[in-house]
Design a protein around this motif. Structure first.
Motif, PDB file in Angstrom:
ATOM      1  N   TRP A  88       0.831  -1.208   0.000  1.00 19.62           N
ATOM      2  CA  TRP A  88       0.000   0.000   0.000  1.00 19.62           C
ATOM      3  C   TRP A  88       0.867   1.261   0.000  1.00 19.62           C
ATOM      4  CZ3 TRP A  88      -0.743   3.574   4.207  1.00 19.62           C
ATOM      5  CH2 TRP A  88      -1.695   4.559   3.929  1.00 19.62           C
ATOM      6  N   GLY A  98      -0.190   2.626  -3.268  1.00 18.10           N
ATOM      7  CA  GLY A  98      -1.333   3.460  -2.953  1.00 18.10           C
ATOM      8  C   GLY A  98      -2.674   2.758  -3.071  1.00 18.10           C
ATOM      9  N   ARG A  99      -3.657   3.490  -3.615  1.00 20.72           N
ATOM     10  CA  ARG A  99      -5.048   3.048  -3.613  1.00 20.72           C
ATOM     11  C   ARG A  99      -5.248   1.680  -4.241  1.00 20.72           C
ATOM     12  NH1 ARG A  99      -9.923   5.114  -2.756  1.00 20.72           N
ATOM     13  NH2 ARG A  99      -8.951   7.084  -2.155  1.00 20.72           N
ATOM     14  N   LEU A 112      -4.853  -0.922  -1.671  1.00 22.41           N
ATOM     15  CA  LEU A 112      -5.605  -0.758  -0.429  1.00 22.41           C
ATOM     16  C   LEU A 112      -6.547  -1.921  -0.123  1.00 22.41           C
ATOM     17  CD1 LEU A 112      -6.258   1.007   2.010  1.00 22.41           C
ATOM     18  CD2 LEU A 112      -7.954   2.209   0.610  1.00 22.41           C
ATOM     19  N   LEU A 164      -6.513  -3.691   3.514  1.00 18.74           N
ATOM     20  CA  LEU A 164      -7.693  -3.634   4.367  1.00 18.74           C
ATOM     21  C   LEU A 164      -8.242  -5.034   4.638  1.00 18.74           C
ATOM     22  CD1 LEU A 164      -9.762  -1.860   5.829  1.00 18.74           C
ATOM     23  CD2 LEU A 164     -11.040  -1.701   3.679  1.00 18.74           C
ATOM     24  N   CYS A 223      -5.841   3.704   7.806  1.00 18.62           N
ATOM     25  CA  CYS A 223      -5.181   4.032   6.533  1.00 18.62           C
ATOM     26  C   CYS A 223      -6.184   4.124   5.394  1.00 18.62           C
ATOM     27  CB  CYS A 223      -4.118   2.984   6.219  1.00 18.62           C
ATOM     28  SG  CYS A 223      -2.689   3.041   7.326  1.00 18.62           S
ATOM     29  N   ALA A 224      -7.213   3.269   5.448  1.00 25.25           N
ATOM     30  CA  ALA A 224      -8.250   3.340   4.415  1.00 25.25           C
ATOM     31  C   ALA A 224      -8.991   4.668   4.499  1.00 25.25           C
ATOM     32  CB  ALA A 224      -9.223   2.176   4.579  1.00 25.25           C
ATOM     33  N   ASP A 258      -6.640   7.463   3.182  1.00 21.09           N
ATOM     34  CA  ASP A 258      -5.978   7.196   1.907  1.00 21.09           C
ATOM     35  C   ASP A 258      -6.019   8.397   0.954  1.00 21.09           C
ATOM     36  OD1 ASP A 258      -4.825   5.158  -0.077  1.00 21.09           O
ATOM     37  OD2 ASP A 258      -6.611   5.873  -1.130  1.00 21.09           O
ATOM     38  N   ARG A 259      -7.164   9.061   0.870  1.00 22.43           N
ATOM     39  CA  ARG A 259      -7.299  10.182  -0.077  1.00 22.43           C
ATOM     40  C   ARG A 259      -6.379  11.337   0.297  1.00 22.43           C
ATOM     41  NH1 ARG A 259     -11.493   9.660  -3.558  1.00 22.43           N
ATOM     42  NH2 ARG A 259     -13.066   8.056  -3.099  1.00 22.43           N
ATOM     43  N   LEU A 283      -3.432  10.899   1.726  1.00 19.07           N
ATOM     44  CA  LEU A 283      -2.042  10.449   1.712  1.00 19.07           C
ATOM     45  C   LEU A 283      -1.667  10.115   0.274  1.00 19.07           C
ATOM     46  CD1 LEU A 283      -2.260   8.116   4.853  1.00 19.07           C
ATOM     47  CD2 LEU A 283      -1.388  10.466   4.766  1.00 19.07           C
ATOM     48  N   ARG A 308       2.365   8.194   3.161  1.00 19.68           N
ATOM     49  CA  ARG A 308       1.854   6.889   3.593  1.00 19.68           C
ATOM     50  C   ARG A 308       2.840   6.199   4.527  1.00 19.68           C
ATOM     51  NH1 ARG A 308      -0.071   6.970  -1.862  1.00 19.68           N
ATOM     52  NH2 ARG A 308       1.770   5.836  -2.624  1.00 19.68           N
ATOM     53  N   CYS A 364       2.615   7.665   7.939  1.00 18.82           N
ATOM     54  CA  CYS A 364       1.389   7.229   8.608  1.00 18.82           C
ATOM     55  C   CYS A 364       1.570   5.853   9.241  1.00 18.82           C
ATOM     56  CB  CYS A 364       0.240   7.229   7.611  1.00 18.82           C
ATOM     57  SG  CYS A 364      -1.326   6.629   8.293  1.00 18.82           S
TER      58      CYS A 364
END
Length: 598
Positions: A223, A227-228, A231, A235, A284-285, A288-289, A291, A297, A300
């Motif tokens: 992640w 990134g996204r 995710l 998660l 983190c979810a 996410d937007r 970071l 990230r 975090c």
């Protein structure tokens, strides 16, 4: 009809294609893992490969006989209070269920023997199915079949599924392999599955904790880097682990012990980390937007990690020293560090135990091959190789210092060996391939088959000390049913015997034991080390302290001398001395020396 016409009309000779030949080879290799002599000995004589298998049968037998699900106290181990086992009921249950299912058909004794014989191959079938499915999805069908073939030749795998091997390592190997394959697949559903399998591994035993921790780091790192798009897997893993771990904990732990800290089993310290992982994934979810960069990230997850680990250290400091809190120096030095699974590779070599060569080099090659493939392999396969390397390296490093570190990691070797064998075969058939490439792949493929390492192991065995080899064989003789079973003819009582004999006595006789090779029984381990390794006063003190009725000695493997002189129990067994308070008891057909305490 003319002969020429007859010949023309005859059907062409049937030929087996390469795929069929490979499957036949896999089937032959799998069947030969279970020689009839070993299976018969397991069924008729309850022959098991290890002391842990004997103790597992004792636990499953008690559960089948009506012992409470949450009552994991082995009453015949260090009576009168007994020892609470840290082993999982999730492993005891299917074994006890098989015994109960077969008993009406075969009788209790034969039902236990058949269970010991059929449970390991059943588990090996599950392992093979998981391995084949995962490798086929990523590398193709031929690589999957070759992975199965490699599994039948990997000693680190087959030893965990041998006849009589009912300990938990096989189940844990399956759980970690399946978790790894879910991580390779990626996505939310696979992530949830990986997290749940990680929780199952922890519920079975904490040996898989390094693999679970690295699985968590993999989804976190994925992640952070991608990134996204990564995710859902992150998660899913966090939620799967965070939800399944407390469910499995509650399913096998008495409610009165839910708040008790146990560093050697799934309990509040590890639930803290599992729940923290789920909370971290959710946090983190949600962020996410905001970071949008790798540094953000990373910052975090670093902050969350500091909170999690800091809370663990503050709330459960006793577990910072490892899973064996309260172990005395005597027990650690004279017992724990002396057993094979806690020995380093260097110690194995120094002792001339060259069998380590069939386990460790192939693990090292698999880790190196997977790591190389991450950097230089096909892009489509790099995620699979990355997961494999991540799971193999801890086994390699930990296994260098403690042999038990290779147990779980060995289950990942065929995941690497199958694709390597597949590519080596393809390259060998490609005349355009460079000779150097073909030779290198052939050598690597050969090295990833651990049976090939039997050659140097056998050569090393030629130089093994004959006296040591004979002593090891005689020690195994002291565990045989022909040695231990005659003790059952004696009136039930508490036995003081060498530590390694405890589980066999519990399995084959109605007696209780003072000592067995388990770290929670510190008083019993101390009694055996001091009593059997000390002077007469030491032995008598321990006999009286634990209400011992019988003293048992294995002449070929006496206890270590603690007083700078030959231990009294050793001299007693050799007939060099006697004691009026001990009555010798001759046992027909037994290689043991036995005395009744007067």
């Amino acid at each position: 009809m003319p002969a020429t016409a007859s010949s023309a009309a005859a059907p062409p000779a049937a030929r087996l294609d390469a795929s069929t030949l490979l499957w036949l080879l896999v089937a032959f290799s799998a069947v030969t893992l279970y020689p009839p002599g070993d299976v018969i000995a397991t069924i008729r004589h309850l022959r098991v490969p290890d002391t842990d298998d004997a103790m597992r049968l004792v636990e499953a037998r008690d559960l089948a006989a009506g012992q409470g699900w949450f009552d994991n106290v082995q009453a015949r181990f260090l009576p009168p209070l007994g020892i609470a086992s840290h082993w999982s009921r999730l492993v005891d249950a299917p074994i006890a269920g098989l015994i109960l299912l077969l008993t009406p058909l075969l009788g209790r004794s034969l039902a236990e023997g058949v269970t010991l014989a059929i449970w390991p191959p059943l588990l090996f079938g599950v392992y093979g199915a998981v391995l084949f499915t995962g490798v086929r999805r990523t590398f193709g069908p031929r690589a999957a079949v070759l992975a199965l073939l490699a599994a039948t030749q990997t000693f680190g795998v087959t030893v965990q599924f041998a006849a009589g091997r009912i300990d938990h390592h096989g189940l844990q190997m399956i759980a970690i392999l399946a978790m790894s394959l879910c991580l390779i697949r990626g996505g939310r559903a696979a992530g949830i599955g990986a997290g749940a399998l990680a929780a199952l591994s922890l519920a079975i035993g904490l040996e898989g904790l390094p693999s679970v921790a690295l699985g968590a780091l993999f989804v976190v790192g994925d992640w952070v880097l991608r990134g996204r798009v990564a995710l859902p897997g992150f998660l899913g893993f966090g939620l799967g682990l965070g939800l399944a771990a407390p469910i499995l904990f509650g399913a096998q732990t008495a409610p009165g012990l839910w708040s008790a800290t146990a560093c050697d089993a799934l309990s509040p310290p590890w639930l803290w980390l599992a729940a923290g992982g789920a909370a971290a994934a959710l946090a983190c979810a949600g962020l996410d937007r905001r970071l949008g960069s790798i540094p953000a990230r990373l910052a975090c997850v670093a902050a969350i990690g500091i909170v999690l680990l800091g809370g663990f250290a503050a709330l459960f400091p006793v577990c910072l020293g490892g899973p064996f809190p309260g172990m005395t120096p005597l027990v650690r030095d004279r017992w724990l560090l002396a057993v094979n699974e806690m020995s380093s590779v260097g110690k194995f070599v120094a002792r001339g135990q060259w069998e380590v060569l069939v386990y460790y080099p192939v693990l090292a090659l698999a880790a190196l091959a997977a790591s190389w493939a991450v950097l230089r392999g096909m892009q489509a396969h790099r995620r699979a190789h990355a997961v494999a390397a991540l799971m193999l390296w801890p086994g390699l490093v930990i296994g260098w210092f403690q042999f038990r570190g290779i147990y779980v990691a060995s289950g990942l070797i065929p995941l690497v060996a199958g694709p390597v064998l597949d590519r080596a075969l393809g390259c060998a058939a490609d005349r355009a391939a460079a000779l150097r490439l073909r030779a290198g792949l052939a050598a690597l493929a050969f090295g990833l088959v651990s049976t090939a390492w039997m050659i140097p192991a056998a050569l090393g065995g030629l130089f093994q000390d004959g006296g040591r080899k004979a002593a090891e064989q005689n020690a195994f003789a002291c565990l045989a049913d022909t040695a231990v079973a005659p003790l059952a003819a004696l009136a039930p009582g508490t036995v003081l015997a060498p530590i390694f004999m405890g589980p066999a006595i519990l399995m084959l006789t109605p007696h209780a034991v003072v000592a067995a090779p388990y770290h929670r029984a510190i008083p019993g381990l101390t009694a055996a080390l001091e009593g059997l390794g000390g002077i007469e006063a030491d032995l008598r003190r321990q006999v009286e302290a634990h209400g011992v009725r019988y003293l048992v000695a294995c002449l070929s493997q006496p206890a270590a001398d603690l007083r700078g002189e030959t231990a009294f129990a050793t001299r007693l067994a050799r007939g060099e001395t006697r004691a009026d308070w001990l009555e010798p008891l001759p046992l027909d057909g037994s290689v043991l020396k036995v005395w009744r305490v007067r």
